[in-house]
Design an enzyme around this catalytic site. Structure first.
Site, mmCIF file in Angstrom:
data_model
loop_
_atom_site.group_PDB
_atom_site.id
_atom_site.type_symbol
_atom_site.label_atom_id
_atom_site.label_comp_id
_atom_site.label_asym_id
_atom_site.label_seq_id
_atom_site.Cartn_x
_atom_site.Cartn_y
_atom_site.Cartn_z
ATOM 1 N N LYS A 76 0.858 -1.183 0.000
ATOM 2 C CA LYS A 76 0.000 0.000 0.000
ATOM 3 C C LYS A 76 0.894 1.234 0.000
ATOM 4 O O LYS A 76 1.927 1.254 0.685
ATOM 5 C CB LYS A 76 -0.887 -0.036 1.250
ATOM 6 C CG LYS A 76 -1.902 1.095 1.352
ATOM 7 C CD LYS A 76 -2.808 0.906 2.584
ATOM 8 C CE LYS A 76 -3.864 1.993 2.691
ATOM 9 N NZ LYS A 76 -4.764 1.788 3.853
ATOM 10 N N SER A 151 -9.735 1.861 3.009
ATOM 11 C CA SER A 151 -8.867 2.637 2.157
ATOM 12 C C SER A 151 -7.829 1.817 1.399
ATOM 13 O O SER A 151 -7.211 2.322 0.460
ATOM 14 C CB SER A 151 -8.130 3.695 2.988
ATOM 15 O OG SER A 151 -7.267 3.069 3.927
ATOM 16 N N SER A 175 -9.988 -0.499 7.185
ATOM 17 C CA SER A 175 -9.431 -0.399 5.837
ATOM 18 C C SER A 175 -8.714 -1.624 5.298
ATOM 19 O O SER A 175 -8.336 -1.630 4.131
ATOM 20 C CB SER A 175 -8.478 0.787 5.752
ATOM 21 O OG SER A 175 -9.218 1.965 5.642
HETATM 22 N N1 GLN Z 1 -13.191 4.244 6.418
HETATM 23 C C1 GLN Z 1 -12.634 4.712 7.653
HETATM 24 C C2 GLN Z 1 -12.229 6.150 7.512
HETATM 25 O O1 GLN Z 1 -12.544 6.703 6.530
HETATM 26 C C3 GLN Z 1 -11.452 3.855 8.032
HETATM 27 C C4 GLN Z 1 -10.254 4.128 7.227
HETATM 28 C C5 GLN Z 1 -9.096 3.289 7.610
HETATM 29 O O2 GLN Z 1 -9.228 2.243 8.259
HETATM 30 N N2 GLN Z 1 -7.917 3.753 7.252
HETATM 31 O O3 GLN Z 1 -11.625 6.745 8.345
#
Ligand code: GLN
Length: 488
Positions: A76, A151, A175
């Site tokens: 990532k 994400s 995410s």
């Molecule tokens: N979807 C969540 C957010 O927008 C979690 C994102 C994540 O785990 N990095 O913060």
């Protein structure tokens, strides 16, 4: 070759069925051919991959190397990679080349993996659909009209489409698990502190944790083992031996106490998703697991609590991107304030700005007690609920996400609807607990088969149990082996 698991690839390499170079060229070819339609990669590191592969082949020829030597992977684009662009999918860092490797990157490299490239993600990991990326959305290989989740959406799409056998992800509120669910992968978020955060660009430091997206629990075990462990460079990493996860996959299901989280089977859960999860519960029961109903009454506070804590921490973490030391700098600033304002104004996207503003607000003198302090109390209640549940059960089970993959654009104008996609995953981060998502079936929407994920959460440092339950389940099912049409 591309549908083989990491363990199968490792065995093939050792048996000289193919070389790491063969494998690497094969995956690079797929990335070139199929990558653009998915937009899964920000950077493809072909030269580096070929060099890594040649080095791996040399070790293998000498009979050296471990179970991951010569296996291609992707990272990532939130992990710093020495000499390679690390963008966090933000304009702010679109020119940032880190001078060092993140610990996770260093460890996988030391294990002999081959770096194929850096994957697309939501900007600074803020999002659930990969639509906040500066480099454009990632598409779900199960249906290109739909999101892969976020994400870690680029990692998920790349592994699901067999452009890489496995990839790293990070999970602050879901995410790793939510994109795993939406793309039919096994994704594990370890206990907070299990994996070093050094060199992983911070979003919300008390919630962020690195983990793995793979095509089976056995692969996830192998890969987690290679990334976990104490790191003196991360003061929150825990000095505790790393179990041999891959050797502990066969713990029996018989007698395993599984708590079904009552609060996560209510309104908002798609009935078709619920049906798949219920069928998986039945299977676990048939295999000897003891199913119990558990109530975690504070869990409905998770989303509002998270959306105070995470923005608060992000507003502080992202203050370092000031146009002076890192990343984007505006043209011809008039003075220092203008430099800050325009560099940040131009460098960050809308969602990141929304979080920074929310975070700054909840930390401000007048509102700190009302929001931030209150959220910390709710966080303690949520952690307490889990602790009590684990007196009675070994793991808790729920869907990973309330729906299957949604269409691109479906939630972009409604941040709250987007935030609610993580309603089942966020609590584990607030409590610092390990969680895993595994494939448990498909629902049909608009003629497309879309994957469904089941989530297991365990007590602190309970990764071995989560992986073994998942592995046992995968011995009885073949959901995880399905590959989207056109990518097989
Ligand atoms: N979807 C969540 C957010 O927008 C979690 C994102 C994540 O785990 N990095 O913060």
């Amino acid at each position: 070759m591309h549908t083989l698991t990491v363990s199968e690839l490792a065995a093939g390499l050792r048996a000289r069925k193919f070389s790491s170079l063969d494998l690497t060229l094969h995956f690079l070819g797929r990335i070139e051919r199929l990558g653009p339609e998915l937009n899964a990669f920000v950077t493809v590191t072909a030269d580096r991959a070929l060099a890594d592969a040649r080095a791996a082949d040399e070790s293998l020829a000498k009979g050296e190397g471990g179970p991951l030597t010569g296996v291609p992977i992707a990272h990532k684009d939130i992990f710093c990679t020495d000499g390679i662009l690390t963008t966090c999918s933000s304009k702010m860092l679109s020119n940032f080349v880190a001078p060092y490797d993140a610990t996770v990157v260093r460890r996988w490299r030391a294990a002999g993996t081959v770096l194929l490239g850096k994957t697309n993600m939501d900007e600074f990991a803020m999002g659930s659909s990969n639509e906040t990326s500066f480099f454009g959305p990632v598409r779900n290989p199960w249906d290109l009209k739909r999101v892969p989740g976020g994400s870690s959406g680029g990692s998920a799409a790349a592994v699901a489409a067999c452009l890489a056998p496995a990839a790293t992800g990070t999970d602050t509120g879901g995410s790793i698990r939510q994109p795993a669910a939406l793309t039919n992968l096994t994704g594990i978020k370890p206990t907070y502190g299990r994996v070093s955060r050094y060199g992983m660009i911070a979003f919300a430091s008390s919630l962020d944790q690195a983990g793995v997206l793979a095509r089976s629990a056995a692969d996830a075990a192998l890969l987690l083992e290679a990334m976990a462990g104490f790191d003196p460079n991360d003061s929150t990493s825990v000095d505790r031996p790393v179990p041999h996860y891959a050797a502990e996959l066969n713990q029996p299901l018989k007698g395993l106490r599984v708590g079904i989280i009552r609060e996560f089977f209510g309104a908002g859960l798609d009935p078709a998703v619920e049906k798949c999860v219920r069928a998986a519960i039945d299977l676990l029961q048939q295999e000897g697991a003891v199913i119990k109903d558990v109530s975690l009454p504070s869990l409905p506070l998770s989303v509002p609590t998270y959306y105070v804590v995470a923005p608060a921490e992000c507003s502080s973490n992202l203050s370092r991107f000031d146009g002076v030391r890192f990343g984007h700098r505006c043209e011809q600033p008039q003075d220092l304030l203008d430099l800050y304002q325009r560099s940040r104004g131009e460098g960050f996207g809308a969602e990141v700005k929304r979080r920074i503003m929310t975070g700054t607000y909840v930390l401000s003198a007048g509102y700190y007690d009302a929001y931030y302090l209150q959220a910390q109390k709710c966080r303690a209640l949520i952690a307490g609920d889990f602790a009590r549940a684990f007196d009675d059960v070994d793991v808790v089970l729920s869907p990973t996400s309330p729906t299957a993959a949604f269409e691109l654009g479906a939630k972009t104008s409604d941040p709250i609807a987007m935030y609610l996609n993580d309603i089942y995953s966020i609590a584990a981060n607030l409590a610092g607990l390990p969680g895993i998502s595994i494939p448990c079936g498909f629902v049909n929407e608009g003629g497309e088969d879309l994957p469904v994920g089941l989530q297991l959460v365990g007590p602190h440092f309970g990764e071995s149990r989560l992986l073994s339950v998942s592995h046992q389940y995968q011995q009885h099912t073949d959901w995880h082996q399905r590959v989207p049409a056109g990518y097989a």
